[in-house]
Design a protein around this motif. Structure first.
Motif, PDB file in Angstrom:
ATOM      1  N   VAL A  57      41.293  35.383  41.887  1.00  0.00           N
ATOM      2  CA  VAL A  57      42.344  36.534  41.463  1.00  0.00           C
ATOM      3  C   VAL A  57      42.534  37.258  42.684  1.00  0.00           C
ATOM      4  O   VAL A  57      41.447  37.883  43.352  1.00  0.00           O
ATOM      5  CB  VAL A  57      41.589  37.636  40.419  1.00  0.00           C
ATOM      6  N   THR A  81      45.868  34.242  39.685  1.00  0.00           N
ATOM      7  CA  THR A  81      46.000  35.566  39.044  1.00  0.00           C
ATOM      8  C   THR A  81      46.505  36.306  40.523  1.00  0.00           C
ATOM      9  O   THR A  81      45.627  36.481  41.282  1.00  0.00           O
ATOM     10  CB  THR A  81      45.254  36.221  38.141  1.00  0.00           C
ATOM     11  N   LEU A 104      51.693  30.973  37.348  1.00  0.00           N
ATOM     12  CA  LEU A 104      50.722  32.101  37.679  1.00  0.00           C
ATOM     13  C   LEU A 104      50.581  33.196  36.940  1.00  0.00           C
ATOM     14  O   LEU A 104      51.662  33.496  35.964  1.00  0.00           O
ATOM     15  CB  LEU A 104      51.117  32.630  39.280  1.00  0.00           C
ATOM     16  N   ASN A 105      49.819  33.875  36.691  1.00  0.00           N
ATOM     17  CA  ASN A 105      49.667  35.416  36.167  1.00  0.00           C
ATOM     18  C   ASN A 105      49.799  36.259  37.146  1.00  0.00           C
ATOM     19  O   ASN A 105      49.304  36.641  38.138  1.00  0.00           O
ATOM     20  CB  ASN A 105      48.132  35.642  35.615  1.00  0.00           C
ATOM     21  N   ALA A 382      39.757  40.754  38.901  1.00  0.00           N
ATOM     22  CA  ALA A 382      40.120  41.119  37.580  1.00  0.00           C
ATOM     23  C   ALA A 382      39.864  42.439  37.133  1.00  0.00           C
ATOM     24  O   ALA A 382      40.605  43.075  36.373  1.00  0.00           O
ATOM     25  CB  ALA A 382      39.530  40.083  36.610  1.00  0.00           C
ATOM     26  N   LEU A 387      41.654  43.372  33.952  1.00  0.00           N
ATOM     27  CA  LEU A 387      41.928  41.916  33.218  1.00  0.00           C
ATOM     28  C   LEU A 387      40.653  41.210  32.977  1.00  0.00           C
ATOM     29  O   LEU A 387      40.477  40.253  32.688  1.00  0.00           O
ATOM     30  CB  LEU A 387      42.742  41.115  33.880  1.00  0.00           C
ATOM     31  N   LYS A 391      39.727  37.371  32.209  1.00  0.00           N
ATOM     32  CA  LYS A 391      39.947  36.543  33.545  1.00  0.00           C
ATOM     33  C   LYS A 391      38.937  36.778  34.524  1.00  0.00           C
ATOM     34  O   LYS A 391      38.206  37.778  34.537  1.00  0.00           O
ATOM     35  CB  LYS A 391      41.140  36.826  33.825  1.00  0.00           C
ATOM     36  N   ASP A 401      41.439  29.728  33.402  1.00  0.00           N
ATOM     37  CA  ASP A 401      41.635  29.961  34.897  1.00  0.00           C
ATOM     38  C   ASP A 401      40.688  29.543  35.778  1.00  0.00           C
ATOM     39  O   ASP A 401      39.828  30.063  35.750  1.00  0.00           O
ATOM     40  CB  ASP A 401      42.208  31.282  35.306  1.00  0.00           C
ATOM     41  N   SER A 417      45.783  27.146  35.216  1.00  0.00           N
ATOM     42  CA  SER A 417      45.980  28.463  34.854  1.00  0.00           C
ATOM     43  C   SER A 417      46.550  28.486  33.508  1.00  0.00           C
ATOM     44  O   SER A 417      47.412  27.688  33.046  1.00  0.00           O
ATOM     45  CB  SER A 417      47.286  28.855  35.797  1.00  0.00           C
ATOM     46  N   ASN A 418      45.859  29.270  32.710  1.00  0.00           N
ATOM     47  CA  ASN A 418      45.980  29.546  31.269  1.00  0.00           C
ATOM     48  C   ASN A 418      45.970  28.230  30.589  1.00  0.00           C
ATOM     49  O   ASN A 418      46.876  27.524  29.830  1.00  0.00           O
ATOM     50  CB  ASN A 418      47.328  30.078  30.878  1.00  0.00           C
ATOM     51  N   ASN A 433      55.555  31.223  34.478  1.00  0.00           N
ATOM     52  CA  ASN A 433      54.691  32.519  34.797  1.00  0.00           C
ATOM     53  C   ASN A 433      54.377  33.461  33.769  1.00  0.00           C
ATOM     54  O   ASN A 433      55.366  33.721  32.974  1.00  0.00           O
ATOM     55  CB  ASN A 433      55.282  33.128  36.352  1.00  0.00           C
TER      56      ASN A 433
END
Length: 448
Positions: A57, A81, A104-105, A382, A387, A391, A401, A417-418, A433
């Protein structure tokens, strides 16, 4: 979608503990960690002898803009992220974030810039209140003051910190005002301007450049004590030995005061002509596109790019003592928690996405454990972004992630990711994204 990661060295939980086992992903969440039986319709990744960690992150990166390289550079570095902290127009930010399907986040901060998003270097309280409300209403995670780049007065900086705290909106500050630059004196000033209010003080090691007392390491030690004495200030630090910045020219002069300082410290005039001479000498390195990433050019190619873009380029130069970086990164409070909360890159499109590489090297050197590296590279970031409930850690029910890293090369081989593979051994997989913004129902704990 089901994905099984087999036989990896998984650092799971919070705090993270090592398990050599399997991990099952179903859709976008982690469904199991342990012995996972064969599943007919699942894809399988053999992670034998590999590290399986929460994806990084990055709470301070630069990727939003007309070029999409920053997104891919983050994914290839194991980041899932990231926050871009220097956006002036929200509609442009959202447009760019949706245009590059890197998976990506991502979120952004609205830039408080004198003469642009605010009237000048000393706005009134009502103007700060209005711009902070506008930022949140347009989808920003919070606001950023770029300090010595585009300075406010000290009183205005303190007022902005106070108004953001009253509104429970994250504010990130790059040290420096009309009275101080982004050196250790600027950091001291930034801490004094907080008046007990919470904010994020960006890239702590950047201010410990030796300008104030002659020693980067001595300044790093004092910086840690300043933060210990002011626990409501949260922070991050970078691990690269490079300092980098982008600039543009206005009437032959860099818009950023920081760029002027850099040129003069390198022995060149703080002008476009001085910048060209610094690039030609090799003391400034210009970065530019090479496939899906930005790399530093040799002096002749860098000079050509600088001229082509009339000085509106990103440059880098050797600045940060790696021992200083390690002091900042590993400093502790009395309860053994880290003084500087998280790692960041100040990278993205800027070629210094080295948290995984340098961080794992520091684990090998004994500066901190793998559990602590996970905390600083994922969990803490995070938490800065609010988050942490989903995360920055690996556990059943958490967002999937994940980065699979080679411990020998200290590089990412797979970034998930996710629940979707977005990067694997040099190949990127187009994925939409996910954009996050400030969640007033789940504010970061440090704001309270």
């Amino acid at each position: 979608m089901k994905l099984i990661i087999r036989n990896g060295h998984i650092w799971a939980g919070n705090p993270a503990a090592e398990k050599i086992c399997d991990l099952l992903i179903e859709d976008d969440h982690i469904a199991a960690i342990g012995d996972v039986p064969p599943i007919t319709d699942a894809d399988v990744i053999d992670a034998s002898d590999k590290l399986v960690l929460p994806a990084l992150v990055d709470p301070h990166a630069h990727f939003i803009g007309g070029d999409n390289a920053g997104y891919y550079m983050l994914a290839a570095a194991g980041v899932a992220t990231a926050l871009d902290p220097i956006i002036g127009r929200g509609e442009d930010a959202v447009k760019y974030m949706r245009a590059t399907p890197a998976g990506l986040n991502i979120g952004w901060l609205y830039l408080i810039k004198p003469g642009s998003t605010v009237s000048g270097p000393s706005p009134k309280r009502e103007e700060f209140a209005a711009v902070i409300e506008q930022a949140v209403n347009t989808g920003a995670m919070g606001v950023k003051i770029a300090g010595a780049h585009f300075p406010l007065t000290p009183d205005a900086t303190a007022m902005a910190i106070e108004v953001a705290a009253e509104k429970h909106v994250p504010l990130m500050l790059h040290a420096g005002t009309t009275a101080e630059r982004d050196d250790f004196a600027g950091m001291r000033e930034a801490v004094s301007l907080s008046n007990g209010n919470p904010f994020i003080l960006a890239h702590i090691n950047a201010y410990c450049n030796g300008n104030t007392c002659g020693s980067q390491c001595a300044e790093a030690v004092e910086a840690l004590q300043l933060l210990r004495d002011n626990p409501r200030i949260v922070s991050e630090s970078t691990l690269s030995d490079l300092s980098c910045m982008g600039t543009r020219m206005i009437n032959g002069i860099p818009e950023s005061l920081c760029m002027i300082d850099v040129l003069e410290n390198l022995g060149f005039p703080g002008t476009y002509a001085g910048m060209l001479d610094a690039v030609a000498s090799g003391k400034l390195m210009v970065s530019g596109p090479a496939g899906k990433e930005f790399r530093f050019y040799d002096p002749s190619a860098g000079l050509a790019r600088c001229r082509e873009h009339n000085g509106a380029v990103t440059v880098g130069f050797k600045r940060h003592d790696m021992v200083k970086n390690a002091i900042v990164a590993s400093g502790r409070r009395n309860d053994e928690s880290f003084v500087v909360n998280a790692f960041s890159t100040d990278g993205g499109v800027i070629p210094r996405n080295v948290v995984l590489d340098k961080g794992l090297a520091m684990v090998n050197a004994g500066f901190f454990t793998m559990t602590e590296f996970v905390a600083k590279s994922a969990t803490a970031g995070a938490k800065l972004l609010g988050l942490e409930h989903r995360k920055g850690f690996l556990a059943v029910g958490a967002d999937a992630d994940i980065v699979i890293a080679n411990p020998a090369t200290r590089h990412a081989e797979v970034t998930i990711s996710n629940g979707k593979i977005i990067y694997r051994n040099g190949e990127f997989f187009p994925t939409e994204n996910k954009i996050f913004s400030l969640d007033k129902e789940k504010l970061p704990d440090w704001l309270n």
